[in-house]
Design a protein around this motif. Sequence first.
Motif, mmCIF file in Angstrom:
data_model
loop_
_atom_site.group_PDB
_atom_site.id
_atom_site.type_symbol
_atom_site.label_atom_id
_atom_site.label_comp_id
_atom_site.label_asym_id
_atom_site.label_seq_id
_atom_site.Cartn_x
_atom_site.Cartn_y
_atom_site.Cartn_z
ATOM 1 N N SER A 18 0.838 -1.212 0.000
ATOM 2 C CA SER A 18 0.000 0.000 0.000
ATOM 3 C C SER A 18 0.870 1.259 0.000
ATOM 4 O O SER A 18 0.515 2.252 -0.630
ATOM 5 C CB SER A 18 -0.957 -0.004 1.187
ATOM 6 O OG SER A 18 -0.250 0.136 2.396
ATOM 7 N N ILE A 19 2.021 1.202 0.677
ATOM 8 C CA ILE A 19 2.928 2.356 0.670
ATOM 9 C C ILE A 19 3.522 2.543 -0.721
ATOM 10 O O ILE A 19 3.580 3.658 -1.246
ATOM 11 C CB ILE A 19 4.030 2.192 1.738
ATOM 12 C CG1 ILE A 19 3.425 2.341 3.138
ATOM 13 C CG2 ILE A 19 5.137 3.224 1.549
ATOM 14 C CD1 ILE A 19 4.389 2.033 4.259
ATOM 15 N N HIS A 20 3.986 1.446 -1.337
ATOM 16 C CA HIS A 20 4.598 1.538 -2.668
ATOM 17 C C HIS A 20 3.598 1.911 -3.756
ATOM 18 O O HIS A 20 3.976 2.475 -4.782
ATOM 19 C CB HIS A 20 5.295 0.214 -3.039
ATOM 20 C CG HIS A 20 6.632 0.046 -2.382
ATOM 21 N ND1 HIS A 20 7.707 0.842 -2.663
ATOM 22 C CD2 HIS A 20 7.070 -0.844 -1.450
ATOM 23 C CE1 HIS A 20 8.745 0.472 -1.940
ATOM 24 N NE2 HIS A 20 8.375 -0.570 -1.182
ATOM 25 N N SER A 21 2.330 1.618 -3.533
ATOM 26 C CA SER A 21 1.330 1.949 -4.547
ATOM 27 C C SER A 21 0.769 3.366 -4.379
ATOM 28 O O SER A 21 0.020 3.827 -5.243
ATOM 29 C CB SER A 21 0.188 0.928 -4.521
ATOM 30 O OG SER A 21 -0.493 0.998 -3.287
ATOM 31 N N ASN A 22 1.135 4.045 -3.306
ATOM 32 C CA ASN A 22 0.685 5.418 -3.086
ATOM 33 C C ASN A 22 1.293 6.313 -4.172
ATOM 34 O O ASN A 22 2.480 6.233 -4.477
ATOM 35 C CB ASN A 22 1.104 5.878 -1.692
ATOM 36 C CG ASN A 22 0.494 7.209 -1.310
ATOM 37 O OD1 ASN A 22 -0.018 7.940 -2.147
ATOM 38 N ND2 ASN A 22 0.557 7.518 -0.029
ATOM 39 N N VAL A 26 5.285 6.971 -5.218
ATOM 40 C CA VAL A 26 5.767 6.641 -6.572
ATOM 41 C C VAL A 26 6.419 7.870 -7.198
ATOM 42 O O VAL A 26 7.496 7.772 -7.799
ATOM 43 C CB VAL A 26 4.588 6.122 -7.445
ATOM 44 C CG1 VAL A 26 4.992 5.999 -8.894
ATOM 45 C CG2 VAL A 26 4.094 4.788 -6.916
ATOM 46 N N ALA A 27 5.816 9.055 -7.021
ATOM 47 C CA ALA A 27 6.386 10.284 -7.573
ATOM 48 C C ALA A 27 7.721 10.603 -6.908
ATOM 49 O O ALA A 27 8.679 11.002 -7.585
ATOM 50 C CB ALA A 27 5.416 11.452 -7.391
ATOM 51 N N PHE A 28 7.824 10.388 -5.586
ATOM 52 C CA PHE A 28 9.086 10.636 -4.891
ATOM 53 C C PHE A 28 10.154 9.656 -5.327
ATOM 54 O O PHE A 28 11.312 10.045 -5.536
ATOM 55 C CB PHE A 28 8.884 10.559 -3.367
ATOM 56 C CG PHE A 28 10.147 10.731 -2.584
ATOM 57 C CD1 PHE A 28 10.729 11.966 -2.451
ATOM 58 C CD2 PHE A 28 10.771 9.642 -1.994
ATOM 59 C CE1 PHE A 28 11.895 12.133 -1.738
ATOM 60 C CE2 PHE A 28 11.940 9.790 -1.287
ATOM 61 C CZ PHE A 28 12.504 11.047 -1.146
ATOM 62 N N MET A 29 9.799 8.397 -5.475
ATOM 63 C CA MET A 29 10.794 7.376 -5.853
ATOM 64 C C MET A 29 11.268 7.572 -7.287
ATOM 65 O O MET A 29 12.375 7.154 -7.631
ATOM 66 C CB MET A 29 10.226 5.966 -5.671
ATOM 67 C CG MET A 29 10.024 5.584 -4.210
ATOM 68 S SD MET A 29 11.469 5.787 -3.177
ATOM 69 C CE MET A 29 12.502 4.467 -3.728
ATOM 70 N N ASN A 30 10.487 8.197 -8.134
ATOM 71 C CA ASN A 30 10.908 8.479 -9.507
ATOM 72 C C ASN A 30 11.757 9.744 -9.610
ATOM 73 O O ASN A 30 12.374 9.983 -10.648
ATOM 74 C CB ASN A 30 9.690 8.602 -10.424
ATOM 75 C CG ASN A 30 9.029 7.253 -10.662
ATOM 76 O OD1 ASN A 30 9.681 6.206 -10.566
ATOM 77 N ND2 ASN A 30 7.734 7.277 -10.952
#
Length: 156
Positions: A18-22, A26-30
């Motif tokens: 659920s954290i990774h799909s937020n 996702v925008a921060f990790m990219n």
Amino acid sequence: MSKEMQELQKQWHSVVQSIHSNSNVVAFMNSRVGQYLDDHPFVALSLLMFIAVSAIPVAFFLIFVVTTAIMACIGVIVMEGVVIAIGGITLLCVLCGLGALSLGVSGVLSVCYIVLSSLVNYWYASRGQMKQEVNGSLPQKSPAVLDLSANNGKNE
């Protein structure tokens, strides 16, 4: 593994998913920072620990700032009230002093007016007597002297 551990692992996996799909994650990790932290886990862990440990002192500081601001506002209100009260008392004293001064000045001016008008009346009366003695007639009051003495009686 026991069933409890498997359940705990499934719950943990669902939380991570659920954290990774937020969308924000996702925008921060990219972003560049997210990719750097993903490549350097020690830096990410150090940053996470710093944020977690510094949260308590920052919270205490913010509480201190808010409390100080509230106390300053209350202090300003109290101080403003004290200053206004002192100013009002000072104004009252100054106005009472000015009232007493104006009464004194009015009294002095009234006395000066009465004395000067009496002197002018005496001067005109003595001048009129001198003229009559020179002419040899009986002393009489001049009409101007009568008018001034009539005005003095009205003013008192």
